[in-house]
Design an enzyme around this catalytic site. Structure first.
Site, PDB file in Angstrom:
ATOM      1  N   GLY A 112      -4.519   2.581   7.784  1.00 27.07           N
ATOM      2  CA  GLY A 112      -3.763   1.749   8.709  1.00 27.07           C
ATOM      3  C   GLY A 112      -2.343   1.478   8.250  1.00 27.07           C
ATOM      4  N   GLY A 164      -9.106  -1.761   6.238  1.00 29.53           N
ATOM      5  CA  GLY A 164      -9.947  -2.805   5.661  1.00 29.53           C
ATOM      6  C   GLY A 164      -9.658  -4.171   6.251  1.00 29.53           C
ATOM      7  N   ARG A 172     -12.331   3.185  -1.854  1.00 26.54           N
ATOM      8  CA  ARG A 172     -12.965   4.369  -2.431  1.00 26.54           C
ATOM      9  C   ARG A 172     -11.883   5.404  -2.756  1.00 26.54           C
ATOM     10  NH1 ARG A 172     -15.784   7.500   2.787  1.00 26.54           N
ATOM     11  NH2 ARG A 172     -13.895   7.467   4.060  1.00 26.54           N
ATOM     12  N   ASN A 198     -15.512   1.503   1.230  1.00 25.20           N
ATOM     13  CA  ASN A 198     -14.418   0.583   0.925  1.00 25.20           C
ATOM     14  C   ASN A 198     -14.966  -0.837   1.018  1.00 25.20           C
ATOM     15  OD1 ASN A 198     -12.108   2.657   1.078  1.00 25.20           O
ATOM     16  ND2 ASN A 198     -13.057   2.867   3.088  1.00 25.20           N
ATOM     17  N   ASN A 243       0.893  -1.161   0.000  1.00 24.72           N
ATOM     18  CA  ASN A 243       0.000   0.000   0.000  1.00 24.72           C
ATOM     19  C   ASN A 243       0.934   1.213   0.000  1.00 24.72           C
ATOM     20  OD1 ASN A 243      -2.834   0.907   2.149  1.00 24.72           O
ATOM     21  ND2 ASN A 243      -2.535   1.217  -0.015  1.00 24.72           N
ATOM     22  N   HIS A 303     -16.463   0.493   5.851  1.00 24.95           N
ATOM     23  CA  HIS A 303     -16.088  -0.718   5.127  1.00 24.95           C
ATOM     24  C   HIS A 303     -17.281  -1.646   4.986  1.00 24.95           C
ATOM     25  CE1 HIS A 303     -11.708  -0.023   5.123  1.00 24.95           C
ATOM     26  NE2 HIS A 303     -11.979   0.647   6.225  1.00 24.95           N
TER      27      HIS A 303
END
Length: 282
Positions: free
Chosen positions: A77, A227, A216, A197, A13, A166
């Protein structure tokens, strides 16, 4: 205009990190996020994260996150672990601290350094209430195992707020899913007025899951920390995963370990690393 940035990633990420502690968030952050995040045409990233001055007494910094489309998110996160790692490396006052406190749009988060490029995050409590996502036309909650019709197909979903919204759904296997075909309809579903999400989850056993995510504002990403927390929370709510034990979630970019503590508190552990530092002219 020239400026320096740090490219960092947590479970792939990846974001562009800007030191905004003195200057503040750039006025042109929305077009800047869109331009620099474009893969193959620019730096390429899931968005921009601005490391800002602390907003509350005792905090070490503030995280502001802007998705690849320029929209601002409340929390990330994987991103917050990278912010902690950046402060540990670049801020002398933080280098010797085993615990850092970082302000976000969903409240202050506490992070503990567990080893080289390894951080544990106290993510706070999750909620299954519709008002906390927000969600409409689904009842007040708990939004556990609810039917949701998307493009004519009805899915069983569990909706979780972990500071951002989420929608978690179990599927037989995740590798064959064509998220680019189904993700956008989930993201913009009218039941979620602030978009959503969406996590698609394959149950391996009570302490091991596989997950893919459509975020999103960014599309499919290789990992999503909030998530992953929402996924484990959703499966704990369904009685499929145990509370109080580590649950290992395999993502396209790596693995995160999540534990649900008493009071629906979430604990996340994962890596954060620097890819490179550079100067760019825009």
């Amino acid at each position: 205009m020239k400026f320096s940035f740090t490219k960092m990633q947590g479970c792939a990420n990846d974001y562009i990190y800007l030191d905004c502690r003195t200057s503040g968030v750039p006025e042109n952050i929305v077009p800047l996020a869109r331009k620099l995040s474009a893969r193959h045409f620019s730096v390429g990233a899931d968005g921009i994260i601005c490391i800002c001055a602390p907003e509350t007494p005792g905090a070490d910094g503030t995280m502001r996150i802007f998705n690849a489309d320029g929209s601002e998110a409340q929390m990330c996160g994987n991103g917050i672990r990278c912010v902690a790692e950046w402060l540990h490396v670049h801020e002398p006052a933080c280098a010797a601290k085993p615990v850092l406190k970082i302000d976000t749009r969903s409240g202050r988060k506490t992070l503990t350094r567990m080893g080289e490029e390894l951080w544990q995050v106290e993510m706070g409590a999750y909620s299954t209430r519709a008002a906390d996502l927000p969600a409409v036309n689904m009842g007040e909650g708990p939004l556990v195992r609810c039917p949701l019709t998307v493009d004519g197909k009805t899915w069983e979903v569990t909706c979780i707020s972990v500071g951002n919204p989420h929608c978690v759904t179990l599927v037989p296997e995740v590798d064959g899913l064509k998220l680019e075909a189904i993700g956008p309809a989930f993201e913009s579903h009218p039941n979620f007025p602030e978009r959503i999400n969406t996590e698609f989850v394959e149950f391996v056993d009570r302490t091991h899951l596989k997950m893919r995510v459509w975020e999103r504002g960014s599309g499919e990403t290789w990992a999503c920390g909030t998530g992953t927390c929402a996924t484990v929370a959703a499966l704990v709510e369904q009685g499929l995963c145990p509370a109080g034990e580590d649950v290992h979630v395999a993502l396209r970019g790596g693995e995160l370990t999540i534990r649900v503590l008493p009071g629906r508190q979430l604990l996340m552990t994962g890596a954060a690393s620097t890819v490179y530092e550079a100067v760019i002219e825009v």
